[in-house]
Design an enzyme around this catalytic site. Structure first.
Site, PDB file in Angstrom:
ATOM      1  N   ASP A  19      58.036  15.446  69.769  1.00 23.96           N
ATOM      2  CA  ASP A  19      58.020  16.349  68.958  1.00 23.96           C
ATOM      3  C   ASP A  19      57.929  17.631  68.980  1.00 23.96           C
ATOM      4  OD1 ASP A  19      59.210  17.374  66.747  1.00 23.96           O
ATOM      5  OD2 ASP A  19      57.264  16.537  65.407  1.00 23.96           O
ATOM      6  N   ASN A  67      68.001  12.487  62.415  1.00 26.53           N
ATOM      7  CA  ASN A  67      68.743  13.474  62.865  1.00 26.53           C
ATOM      8  C   ASN A  67      69.875  13.811  62.511  1.00 26.53           C
ATOM      9  OD1 ASN A  67      66.081  13.237  66.174  1.00 26.53           O
ATOM     10  ND2 ASN A  67      65.841  14.314  64.306  1.00 26.53           N
TER      11      ASN A  67
HETATM   12  C1  FPP Z   1      61.629  17.082  68.574  1.00 23.05           C
HETATM   13  O1  FPP Z   1      60.889  18.484  68.239  1.00 23.05           O
HETATM   14  C2  FPP Z   1      62.536  16.561  69.620  1.00 23.05           C
HETATM   15  C3  FPP Z   1      63.967  15.779  69.127  1.00 23.05           C
HETATM   16  C4  FPP Z   1      64.508  15.301  68.051  1.00 23.05           C
HETATM   17  C5  FPP Z   1      64.804  16.133  70.247  1.00 23.05           C
HETATM   18  C6  FPP Z   1      64.388  15.284  71.481  1.00 23.05           C
HETATM   19  C7  FPP Z   1      64.933  15.221  72.657  1.00 23.05           C
HETATM   20  C8  FPP Z   1      64.437  15.950  73.979  1.00 23.05           C
HETATM   21  C9  FPP Z   1      62.561  16.128  74.272  1.00 23.05           C
HETATM   22  C10 FPP Z   1      65.294  16.872  75.364  1.00 23.05           C
HETATM   23  C11 FPP Z   1      66.625  15.278  75.186  1.00 23.05           C
HETATM   24  C12 FPP Z   1      66.246  14.107  76.028  1.00 23.05           C
HETATM   25  C13 FPP Z   1      66.818  13.605  76.991  1.00 23.05           C
HETATM   26  C14 FPP Z   1      66.091  11.825  77.257  1.00 23.05           C
HETATM   27  C15 FPP Z   1      67.775  13.125  77.300  1.00 23.05           C
HETATM   28  P1  FPP Z   1      61.658  18.807  66.954  1.00 23.05           P
HETATM   29  O2  FPP Z   1      63.487  19.803  67.053  1.00 23.05           O
HETATM   30  O3  FPP Z   1      61.886  17.752  65.911  1.00 23.05           O
HETATM   31  O4  FPP Z   1      60.565  20.371  66.722  1.00 23.05           O
HETATM   32  P2  FPP Z   1      60.128  20.562  65.563  1.00 23.05           P
HETATM   33  O5  FPP Z   1      58.926  19.934  65.241  1.00 23.05           O
HETATM   34  O6  FPP Z   1      59.292  21.255  66.493  1.00 23.05           O
HETATM   35  O7  FPP Z   1      60.623  21.289  64.894  1.00 23.05           O
END
Ligand code: FPP
Length: 241
Positions: A19, A67
Site C-alpha cells: 500500500d 479496486n
Molecule cells: C496500493 O497503493 C497499491 C495497489 C492497489 C496496486 C499494487 C500494485 C503494485 C505494487 C504494482 C504492480 C504489482 C505487480 C505484481 C506488477 P494505493 O494506490 O492504494 O496507494 P495509496 O493508498 O497511497 O493511494
C-alpha cells in the site's frame, strides 16, 4: 519451555499488502500510476531477497476485488502494468527459480492478461527456489464464497458428504489450496487494516503494520521484519508449557 519461549525460525510464508503507491506519487507531484510503476520495481527486489531470509513463499496483493471502484484510467493503467510486468519479468523470474502462481477470480480479467498469467504459471511450474503468488482481482470473502459454491456443488453431486465438512475440507477449495498459511502479513503505508486479504489463511499469522510507503520498502527493511518475527512467540492458542 517457559512463557518466554521464542521461535528459532523465520517465517516460511510472508504475505504483503503493498500500500502507499498513490501517496508516494502524489508527494512527488506525479500521477498515481507513476507510483504503481515504482511499486512494481520493488516487487523484484523483495522476491530476490526471499532466499537470503529463508522465505519460501511470498504472496503479494496486487489488485483487490474492491479496486475496480478506482477511476477507469487507474484500473486500465494497472491492468496494462500487470501485462507488461508479466511479459518483461517472465524470463528473469524463471531463471531465478521462482515459481509464480496467481490467485483471485479471473473471470473479470481480460483474456490477454489471463493468457499471460497461464503462460507464466506453466513456464515456472518446475521451479522450487521461491514461490511467488500474485493476487489479482482477489478478495478473501469472494474467495471463501467461490470455494463454498464449489464445495456445495460437490455435495449436490454426491462427491462429498455434509458430515465430512470440517476445517480441513474448506481450504482445499480455496485459491491457495497448495500453499501453506502465511506466518507473517506485512502492510505498508501506515494503515492498520487487512482489507479482505487472505482472511481464512491468516487466522494465526503475525501482523506488521509499517509506515513506509510501498515504493520505498527495501530488502533491508524486509529482512528486519523477518528477523523480528523470529523473536516473537506464537502459541496458536495454547499455554506455553
Ligand atoms: C496500493 O497503493 C497499491 C495497489 C492497489 C496496486 C499494487 C500494485 C503494485 C505494487 C504494482 C504492480 C504489482 C505487480 C505484481 C506488477 P494505493 O494506490 O492504494 O496507494 P495509496 O493508498 O497511497 O493511494
Amino acid at each position: 519451555m517457559s512463557g518466554t519461549a521464542q521461535k528459532q525460525h523465520g517465517p516460511r510464508h510472508v504475505a504483503i499488502i503493498m500500500d502507499g503507491n498513490g501517496r508516494w506519487a502524489t508527494q512527488r507531484g506525479r500521477p498515481r500510476l507513476f507510483g504503481h510503476h515504482a511499486g512494481a520495481k520493488r516487487v523484484r527486489e523483495i522476491v530476490e531477497a526471499c532466499p537470503e531470509f529463508g522465505v519460501k513463499y511470498l504472496t503479494i496483493f496486487a489488485f483487490s476485488t474492491e479496486n475496480w471502484k478506482r477511476t477507469q484510467v487507474e484500473v486500465a493503467g494497472l491492468m496494462s502494468l500487470f501485462r507488461r510486468y508479466i511479459t518483461k519479468e517472465a524470463q528473469a523470474l524463471n531463471l531465478e527459480g521462482v515459481r509464480v502462481r496467481f490467485i483471485g477470480d479471473r473471470v473479470r480479467l481480460d483474456r490477454k492478461l489471463t493468457a499471460l498469467m497461464d503462460e507464466l504459471e506453466a513456464l515456472t511450474m518446475a521451479n522450487t527456489r521461491v514461490n511467488l503468488t500474485i493476487a489479482i482481482n482477489y478478495g478473501g470473502r469472494d474467495e471463501v464464497a467461490r470455494a463454498t459454491k464449489r464445495l456445495a456443488e460437490d455435495v449436490a453431486q454426491g462427491r462429498l458428504s455434509p458430515s465430512d465438512v470440517d476445517e480441513e475440507t474448506l481450504p482445499k477449495y480455496l485459491d491457495t489450496h497448495v500453499l501453506p498459511d502465511p506466518d507473517l502479513v506485512i502492510r505498508t503505508s501506515g494503515e492498520a487494516r487487512i482489507s479482505n486479504f487472505l482472511l481464512w489463511q491468516s487466522a494465526y499469522a503475525e501482523y506488521e503494520f509499517i509506515d513506509t510507503l510501498w515504493p520505498d520498502f527495501s530488502a533491508a527493511e524486509f529482512g528486519r521484519l523477518v528477523a523480528r518475527y523470529g523473536q516473537r512467540e506464537r502459541r496458536f492458542g495454547a499455554v506455553p508449557g
